[in-house]
Design an enzyme around this catalytic site. Structure first.
Site, short mmCIF file in Angstrom:
data_model
loop_
_atom_site.label_atom_id
_atom_site.label_comp_id
_atom_site.label_asym_id
_atom_site.label_seq_id
_atom_site.Cartn_x
_atom_site.Cartn_y
_atom_site.Cartn_z
N HIS A 101 -39.82 20.95 40.59
CA HIS A 101 -40.64 20.44 39.49
C HIS A 101 -39.88 19.35 38.75
O HIS A 101 -38.65 19.27 38.84
CB HIS A 101 -40.97 21.56 38.50
N CYS A 142 -38.37 27.40 32.56
CA CYS A 142 -39.54 27.96 33.23
C CYS A 142 -39.76 29.44 32.95
O CYS A 142 -40.78 30.01 33.33
CB CYS A 142 -39.49 27.71 34.72
#
Length: 268
Positions: free
Chosen positions: A173, A258
């Protein structure tokens, strides 16, 4: 008038949406690293310390119900993007992760956020969106596709956001590669950043895990204990690193960002 400023709205403080790790964490997806053995019991203890650190610095944890059948469910940031009391619910690029979404949506709805959703066939993971003030950088090339980027723009640009798409190919990501300091400087480990020129101010860090910080407030930075040289760099800049050991999550391409969805200046 934006939802966060609605007449009669009351601030309800800083919230952090979290979800405890599944006992099946070791079965989660890995894309850019080799799979290693994961100690699920140690991961749970590390997660508990992470949540304690958030609480100790003024963030009230909001726990999403466990999703034991979702090995990656602990990485709850990927389920949504929140901007000005509006939550855009993700549609993960990995189909195996879509079962994580509904319970996370229920949690953010209960906090009073308006909800939009990424519609198929578009895909977007929350970990691909880095917010710096009113600028939303979105990583394009991994789990987030062009349709997801277009829908992100459609939802948030009318609220005053500026959406900037940047390439991602070397990590899972965008926020696996870069995050930002309180002054807006983007930080990253250069070998894992596709194009440092995408950001007006970029500070290289000496360790890959040093690229990930959570802004706790008051110049305090929650970060991985695996990046001591980066912590020294931040301390030299006048910030206060708050290290936590997240080794078991790092084995699954996870980082400090995250493991939670941070909601600042939330109104109800």
């Amino acid at each position: 008038m934006p939802p966060a400023q609605a007449i009669g709205a009351q601030a309800i403080g800083a919230k952090a949406i979290v979800r405890r790790p599944s006992p099946r964490l070791a079965e989660g997806l890995v894309t850019h690293i080799d799979r290693e053995p994961v100690d699920a019991a140690l991961a749970l203890r590390q997660w508990e310390v992470y949540v304690v650190a958030l609480r100790a610095h003024g963030w009230e944890p909001v726990e999403v119900p466990p999703a034991d059948d979702c090995p990656d469910g602990v990485f709850v940031e990927d389920t949504m993007v929140v901007y000005k009391n509006v939550a855009l619910i993700a549609r993960p690029g990995a189909a195996a992760r879509r079962a994580e979404i509904s319970s996370a949506e229920e949690a953010v709805t209960a906090l009073g956020c308006s909800v939009n959703r990424i519609r198929e066939p578009g895909t977007l993971d929350g970990g691909d969106v880095l917010k710096i003030g009113d600028t939303l950088y979105v990583g394009r090339g991994g789990r987030t596709d062009a349709g997801g980027v277009r829908q992100l723009r459609a939802v948030f640009e009318p609220l005053g956001a500026r959406v900037v798409a940047v390439p991602v190919s070397k990590v899972l990501h965008l926020k696996s590669a870069v995050t930002a300091l309180p002054d807006g400087t983007v930080i990253g480990y250069p070998p894992l950043v596709d194009d440092v020129r995408a950001f007006p101010r970029f500070l290289p860090v000496p360790e890959a895990s040093g690229a990930h910080v959570v802004l706790l407030g008051g110049g305090k930075l929650l970060m991985a204990a695996s990046a001591p040289r980066s912590a020294e760099l931040f301390a030299d800049l006048g910030y206060e690193p708050v290290p936590v050991d997240i080794s078991e999550f790092e084995k699954m391409e996870g980082c400090v960002t995250c493991l939670s969805v941070r909601l600042r200046d939330l109104y109800a």
